[in-house]
Scaffold this motif. Structure first.
Motif, PDB file in Angstrom:
ATOM      1  N   ILE A   1       0.828  -1.213   0.000  1.00 43.65           N
ATOM      2  CA  ILE A   1       0.000   0.000   0.000  1.00 43.65           C
ATOM      3  C   ILE A   1       0.862   1.263   0.000  1.00 43.65           C
ATOM      4  O   ILE A   1       0.486   2.298  -0.535  1.00 43.65           O
TER       5      ILE A   1
ATOM      6  N   LEU B   1      -8.380   7.082  -1.515  1.00 40.34           N
ATOM      7  CA  LEU B   1      -7.564   7.174  -0.300  1.00 40.34           C
ATOM      8  C   LEU B   1      -7.802   8.481   0.459  1.00 40.34           C
ATOM      9  O   LEU B   1      -7.534   8.566   1.641  1.00 40.34           O
ATOM     10  N   LYS B   2      -8.278   9.517  -0.199  1.00 40.29           N
ATOM     11  CA  LYS B   2      -8.552  10.848   0.343  1.00 40.29           C
ATOM     12  C   LYS B   2      -7.294  11.564   0.822  1.00 40.29           C
ATOM     13  O   LYS B   2      -7.037  12.680   0.445  1.00 40.29           O
ATOM     14  N   HIS B   3      -6.519  10.951   1.694  1.00 40.74           N
ATOM     15  CA  HIS B   3      -5.256  11.511   2.179  1.00 40.74           C
ATOM     16  C   HIS B   3      -4.189  10.442   1.975  1.00 40.74           C
ATOM     17  O   HIS B   3      -3.771   9.781   2.929  1.00 40.74           O
ATOM     18  N   PRO B   4      -3.750  10.253   0.721  1.00 38.60           N
ATOM     19  CA  PRO B   4      -2.888   9.111   0.411  1.00 38.60           C
ATOM     20  C   PRO B   4      -1.568   9.079   1.174  1.00 38.60           C
ATOM     21  O   PRO B   4      -1.098   8.009   1.555  1.00 38.60           O
TER      22      PRO B   4
ATOM     23  N   LEU C   1      -7.481   6.502  -7.535  1.00 38.14           N
ATOM     24  CA  LEU C   1      -6.878   5.958  -6.311  1.00 38.14           C
ATOM     25  C   LEU C   1      -6.686   7.037  -5.244  1.00 38.14           C
ATOM     26  O   LEU C   1      -6.966   6.809  -4.069  1.00 38.14           O
ATOM     27  N   SER C   2      -6.227   8.204  -5.645  1.00 38.37           N
ATOM     28  CA  SER C   2      -6.071   9.278  -4.655  1.00 38.37           C
ATOM     29  C   SER C   2      -7.429   9.731  -4.127  1.00 38.37           C
ATOM     30  O   SER C   2      -7.549  10.099  -2.962  1.00 38.37           O
TER      31      SER C   2
ATOM     32  N   GLY D   1       0.597   4.515  -2.433  1.00 36.84           N
ATOM     33  CA  GLY D   1      -0.024   5.599  -1.666  1.00 36.84           C
ATOM     34  C   GLY D   1       0.741   6.895  -1.810  1.00 36.84           C
ATOM     35  O   GLY D   1       0.162   7.954  -2.068  1.00 36.84           O
TER      36      GLY D   1
ATOM     37  N   ARG E   1      -4.931  12.718  10.466  1.00 35.31           N
ATOM     38  CA  ARG E   1      -6.112  12.371   9.639  1.00 35.31           C
ATOM     39  C   ARG E   1      -7.400  12.829  10.309  1.00 35.31           C
ATOM     40  O   ARG E   1      -8.292  13.367   9.659  1.00 35.31           O
TER      41      ARG E   1
ATOM     42  N   VAL F   1      -2.327   7.662   4.572  1.00 32.31           N
ATOM     43  CA  VAL F   1      -2.594   6.228   4.453  1.00 32.31           C
ATOM     44  C   VAL F   1      -1.269   5.479   4.326  1.00 32.31           C
ATOM     45  O   VAL F   1      -1.054   4.449   4.980  1.00 32.31           O
TER      46      VAL F   1
ATOM     47  N   SER G   1       0.348   8.259  -5.355  1.00 34.61           N
ATOM     48  CA  SER G   1      -0.965   8.843  -5.665  1.00 34.61           C
ATOM     49  C   SER G   1      -1.138  10.229  -5.059  1.00 34.61           C
ATOM     50  O   SER G   1      -2.036  10.965  -5.457  1.00 34.61           O
ATOM     51  N   THR G   2      -0.268  10.622  -4.139  1.00 33.43           N
ATOM     52  CA  THR G   2      -0.286  11.994  -3.629  1.00 33.43           C
ATOM     53  C   THR G   2       0.039  12.971  -4.754  1.00 33.43           C
ATOM     54  O   THR G   2      -0.518  14.061  -4.821  1.00 33.43           O
TER      55      THR G   2
END
Length: 192
Positions: free
Chosen positions: A83, A101-104, A97-98, A87, A140, A107, A90-91
């Motif tokens: 992950i 994850l909302k806050h990659p 995917l980002s 992760g 988070r 995560v 994807s930021t």
């Protein structure tokens, strides 16, 4: 252990300004100027990062063992680490995917810290990885209650960004697991 703790205080402390003192952070940035503030922020973070690396390295020389992880946790760690790199990618490569994850980055940090807590039972490891895990959870939760920061520089949103995230993330995962972790950290991840 002192250097490790000092490094964590500096590194996670500067990264916690938005959590605990957003108005103060904003006033300081306005008073110093954004560029000077970012430079000072970066210097504090870098000094903290170096101290925590040196401190953790020193603590590993004379470890205090708190628990002995079972062998099967290595496999769970490898799975969780799958992950982490996508992760982080994807930021900077926004896509589906980002969005999921909302806050990659958070995560990725949580997965990285939890994975390492599963296989490292020393006091220094619990302090290091436990601190990062706790910080990421608090950040988070805090992110839900504070205004969104100015966006980090990212590549434009494109249809193929998710493919870049997955392929690039898995390539980084393999490179780190096979070569970089043993070379930089001194611990074999696969087959050792």
């Amino acid at each position: 252990m002192t250097l490790l703790v000092l490094g964590l205080v500096l590194f996670l402390g500067i990264h916690s300004l938005s959590i605990v003192a957003r108005p103060t952070r904003d006033r300081l940035a306005a008073r110093l100027g954004v560029t000077t503030f970012k430079l000072a922020y970066s210097v504090v973070a870098l000094v903290g990062f170096v101290l925590l690396i040196v401190g953790y390295g020193e603590a590993r020389l004379d470890p205090t063992v708190l628990y002995a992880p079972p062998e099967w946790t290595r496999h769970l760690t490898m799975l969780l680490m799958l992950i982490v790199f996508p992760g982080f990618f994807s930021t900077y490569f926004p896509g589906r995917l980002s969005d999921v994850l909302k806050h990659p980055t958070l995560v990725a940090v949580k997965a990285w810290a939890l994975a390492h807590l599963l296989v490292n039972g020393t006091l220094a490891a619990v302090v290091l990885f436990g601190s990062f895990l706790a910080w990421a959870v608090v950040d988070r939760i805090s992110a839900k209650r504070r205004p969104l920061p100015s966006a980090a520089p990212t590549f434009p949103r494109r249809a193929w960004n998710d493919a870049i995230v997955v392929i690039g993330g898995l390539a980084a995962y393999l490179a780190f697991a096979l070569w970089l972790h043993p070379a930089w950290i001194g611990v074999a991840v696969m087959g050792g």
